[in-house]
Design a protein around this motif. Structure first.
Motif, short mmCIF file in Angstrom:
data_model
loop_
_atom_site.label_atom_id
_atom_site.label_comp_id
_atom_site.label_asym_id
_atom_site.label_seq_id
_atom_site.Cartn_x
_atom_site.Cartn_y
_atom_site.Cartn_z
N ASN A 113 -35.99 1.06 -17.13
CA ASN A 113 -34.42 0.65 -16.96
C ASN A 113 -33.97 -0.43 -16.82
O ASN A 113 -34.25 -0.37 -15.98
CB ASN A 113 -34.06 1.71 -16.07
N HIS A 115 -31.04 -1.69 -16.32
CA HIS A 115 -30.36 -1.54 -15.32
C HIS A 115 -30.73 -1.97 -13.58
O HIS A 115 -29.99 -2.29 -12.97
CB HIS A 115 -28.95 -0.18 -15.01
N ARG A 116 -31.65 -1.89 -13.88
CA ARG A 116 -32.76 -2.43 -12.43
C ARG A 116 -33.62 -3.05 -12.19
O ARG A 116 -34.11 -4.16 -13.31
CB ARG A 116 -33.50 -1.11 -11.83
N ARG A 168 -30.03 -1.75 -8.22
CA ARG A 168 -28.95 -0.72 -9.64
C ARG A 168 -27.79 -1.80 -9.74
O ARG A 168 -27.25 -2.41 -9.51
CB ARG A 168 -28.57 0.41 -9.68
#
Length: 221
Positions: A113, A115-116, A168
């Motif tokens: 992911n 976004h993290r 995030r």
């Protein structure tokens, strides 16, 4: 006014008497509506930060200095550092004093992911919360670029200054990001002037008012 190229925060942006600011993440999307009411969206290009600034009235000689730099920055290939005006440090350290002796770094990017990410090197118990900003340098193989992110879901550092969990951020963390230094106090990004957006203001007597400009993030130095 000292002036380098790209123009760093201390030499240009931080010296401006900013009165009004618009600062936002500009998503470049295609939008299609379906007969059933659904809305389909697709990103056409990476999301980039953008905004506009309106400057306060200033002495005409000071205004002339700013006008000269703005005129130069309108030339193709010119860029300058920008940060969120009227915001120095994260909410946990508004003046940037706690971070003065710290060495925050990117510890890890979530492989599943983008976004993290995790940070390390923070003061013990330091909290990153939604709305905080950070920047760092990354490299996609064509030279260093500047990343600029906003925290959407924060985390708190442990007693060793590391984040136990991912936080995030927006926009997504781009490929080429590896462990390295992070700026949390007045984090800079690179930007260019939006063509045709500069207003050089009007001079009346010894003051000039109405100066403004719009900017857009650029990933290349």
């Amino acid at each position: 006014m000292a002036y380098s190229q790209p123009a760093i925060l201390a030499d240009f942006f931080n010296t401006l008497p900013i009165q009004e600011v618009d600062f936002r993440l500009d998503r470049q999307r295609q939008v299609n509506g379906l007969a059933g009411g659904e809305i389909l969206t697709a990103d056409l290009a990476p999301a980039l930060w953008a905004g506009s600034m309106r400057l306060a009235t200033m002495p005409k000689r000071r205004a002339a200095e700013v006008q000269a730099v703005l005129a130069d920055l309108e030339a193709p290939g010119r860029s300058f550092e920008v940060t969120k005006a009227h915001q120095i440090g994260p909410a946990s350290d508004p003046a940037g004093t706690l971070l003065a002796g710290a060495n925050p770094t990117v510890a890890e990017v979530d492989a599943t992911n983008a976004h993290r990410l995790k940070l390390s090197g923070l003061p013990a118990g330091f909290a990153m919360v939604p709305g905080d900003f950070l920047s760092f340098t990354y490299d996609q193989g064509s030279g260093p670029r500047r990343a600029f992110h906003q925290v959407v879901q924060g985390q708190t550092a442990d007693a060793q200054g590391a984040q136990a969990f991912f936080m995030r951020v927006q926009p997504l963390v781009r490929p080429g990001t590896i462990s390295g230094g992070v700026t949390l106090t007045r984090p800079p990004m690179l930007a260019v002037l939006v063509p045709g957006s500069v207003s050089y203001g009007v001079t009346f007597g010894n003051t000039t008012s109405g100066m403004s400009f719009a900017f857009r993030q650029t990933l290349r130095p």
